[in-house]
Design a protein around this motif. Structure first.
Motif, short mmCIF file in Angstrom:
data_model
loop_
_atom_site.label_atom_id
_atom_site.label_comp_id
_atom_site.label_asym_id
_atom_site.label_seq_id
_atom_site.Cartn_x
_atom_site.Cartn_y
_atom_site.Cartn_z
N ARG A 10 0.84 -1.29 0.02
CA ARG A 10 -0.01 -0.10 0.00
C ARG A 10 0.93 1.16 0.04
NH1 ARG A 10 -0.83 4.03 2.64
NH2 ARG A 10 0.70 3.48 4.20
N VAL A 11 0.50 2.28 -0.96
CA VAL A 11 1.19 3.52 -0.98
C VAL A 11 0.00 4.51 -0.65
CG1 VAL A 11 3.56 2.81 -1.88
CG2 VAL A 11 1.51 3.34 -3.38
N SER A 12 0.38 5.68 -0.34
CA SER A 12 -0.63 6.77 -0.36
C SER A 12 -0.75 7.39 -2.06
CB SER A 12 -0.12 8.01 0.26
OG SER A 12 -0.17 7.51 1.71
N MET A 132 -5.35 8.84 0.47
CA MET A 132 -4.32 9.55 1.18
C MET A 132 -4.80 10.36 2.41
SD MET A 132 -1.35 11.77 -0.02
CE MET A 132 -0.21 12.51 1.16
N TRP A 133 -4.24 9.76 3.59
CA TRP A 133 -4.48 10.49 5.01
C TRP A 133 -3.84 11.92 5.06
CZ3 TRP A 133 -3.54 6.86 9.78
CH2 TRP A 133 -3.94 7.62 11.06
N ARG A 134 -4.65 12.87 5.27
CA ARG A 134 -4.06 14.33 5.38
C ARG A 134 -4.48 14.89 6.69
NH1 ARG A 134 -1.60 16.16 0.41
NH2 ARG A 134 -2.21 15.12 -1.50
N THR A 135 -3.70 15.73 7.14
CA THR A 135 -4.17 16.56 8.31
C THR A 135 -3.84 18.01 7.86
OG1 THR A 135 -2.38 15.91 9.69
CG2 THR A 135 -4.16 15.00 10.23
N ALA A 157 -9.17 13.23 13.24
CA ALA A 157 -7.91 12.55 13.20
C ALA A 157 -7.37 12.58 11.62
CB ALA A 157 -8.09 11.20 13.67
N LYS A 170 3.99 5.71 -6.52
CA LYS A 170 5.33 5.46 -6.22
C LYS A 170 5.70 4.13 -5.76
CE LYS A 170 4.56 6.83 -1.21
NZ LYS A 170 4.61 7.74 -0.28
C1 LIG Z 1 -1.91 11.49 10.96
C2 LIG Z 1 -1.25 11.76 9.66
C3 LIG Z 1 -1.35 12.84 9.28
C4 LIG Z 1 -0.82 12.97 7.94
N1 LIG Z 1 -1.05 14.17 7.35
C5 LIG Z 1 -0.45 14.57 6.05
C6 LIG Z 1 -0.75 15.86 5.34
O1 LIG Z 1 -1.28 16.69 5.74
N2 LIG Z 1 0.04 16.02 4.41
C7 LIG Z 1 0.75 15.00 3.55
O2 LIG Z 1 1.39 15.35 2.59
N3 LIG Z 1 0.91 13.98 4.40
C8 LIG Z 1 0.22 13.61 5.55
N4 LIG Z 1 0.65 12.39 5.84
C9 LIG Z 1 1.40 11.36 5.42
C10 LIG Z 1 0.60 10.53 4.17
O3 LIG Z 1 -0.47 10.12 4.43
C11 LIG Z 1 1.63 9.37 3.82
O4 LIG Z 1 1.41 8.34 4.88
C12 LIG Z 1 3.09 9.76 3.49
O5 LIG Z 1 3.03 10.66 2.48
C13 LIG Z 1 4.01 8.43 3.40
O6 LIG Z 1 3.25 7.79 2.04
P1 LIG Z 1 2.79 6.14 2.23
O7 LIG Z 1 1.56 6.17 2.91
O8 LIG Z 1 2.83 6.01 0.81
O9 LIG Z 1 3.88 5.67 3.03
C14 LIG Z 1 -0.06 12.29 7.34
C15 LIG Z 1 -0.10 10.81 7.91
C16 LIG Z 1 -0.69 10.62 9.00
C17 LIG Z 1 -0.53 9.36 9.90
#
Ligand SMILES: Cc1cc2nc3c(=O)[nH]c(=O)nc-3n(C[C@H](O)[C@H](O)[C@H](O)COP(=O)(O)O)c2cc1C
Length: 189
Positions: A10-12, A132-135, A157, A170
């Motif tokens: 899994r990747v974002s 994709m998880w963003r905050t 969250a 990616k």
């Molecule tokens: C709680 C949390 C908040 C996040 N917020 C952001 C964000 O606002 N912007 C961002 O680019 N990535 C954010 N991320 C990271 C991405 O979701 C992602 O995990 C990271 O880019 C790594 O990519 P991958 O999931 O493919 O390993 C966040 C991750 C977590 C766990």
């Protein structure tokens, strides 16, 4: 999809386009969330789905919040806030609603919410949806939380952006397990 394959690959997916999840896919995503480990079965999470005009309204909330903090914000910066939620056909807002419990501290409920979110990411991946998880600052902004009906005792969250992945995917980074895992007591096999 085999579970380890899903977990390991899994990747974002930051670039997401229509179509978003179907009703069946969405139900599967939430079923996965509800299977998160949950001490004392408190179900300390709830979710909002936002699509279409709702995404535009969320952008407006972001822009208003940013303007509150910085009244002289440029039009370009404001447009950036307005456009943020339009990066996917759907946003799932993940909310942790901690319950009072003598044996389950709040941190465990936040962890459970994180597990629910990861379950949703994996469910999306398993169905070939991108997510994709963003905050970012907007997730913690009082104006945004109030506008979404999120209580002051609750935690936003994450914004889970969900849709059909676009562009190249990616590569999974190669990491050494030994950088993160040790036997204990140390120096013993
Ligand atoms: C709680 C949390 C908040 C996040 N917020 C952001 C964000 O606002 N912007 C961002 O680019 N990535 C954010 N991320 C990271 C991405 O979701 C992602 O995990 C990271 O880019 C790594 O990519 P991958 O999931 O493919 O390993 C966040 C991750 C977590 C766990």
């Amino acid at each position: 999809m085999e579970i380890l394959t899903a977990l390991h690959n899994r990747v974002s997916k930051p670039r997401l386009v229509e179509p978003g999840p179907s009703e069946e896919q969405l139900a599967a995503i939430f079923q996965a969330a509800l299977r998160a480990p949950d001490h004392a079965m408190l179900k300390p999470w709830r979710f909002l789905t936002i699509v279409g005009v709702g995404l535009e309204r969320l952008g407006q909330l972001f822009a208003d919040a940013a303007k509150q903090d910085q009244p002289d914000l440029s039009e370009e910066a404001l447009n950036k806030y307005l456009g943020m939620p339009l990066r996917a056909p759907m946003i799932i807002v993940v909310i942790c609603s901690p319950k009072s419990h003598p044996k389950v501290p709040e941190v465990e409920q936040v962890l459970s919410t994180g597990a629910a979110t990861q379950n949703m990411l994996l469910a999306c991946h398993g169905m070939k949806l991108g997510a994709m998880w963003r905050t970012g600052a907007m997730a913690y902004h009082a104006h945004v939380k109030a506008g979404l009906g999120i209580g002051t005792d609750e935690l936003l969250a994450g914004f889970l952006y969900v849709g059909t992945p676009q562009g190249s995917i990616k590569r999974v980074p190669e990491l050494n397990l030994t950088d993160f895992v040790q036997n204990w007591p140390l120096n013993k096999k």
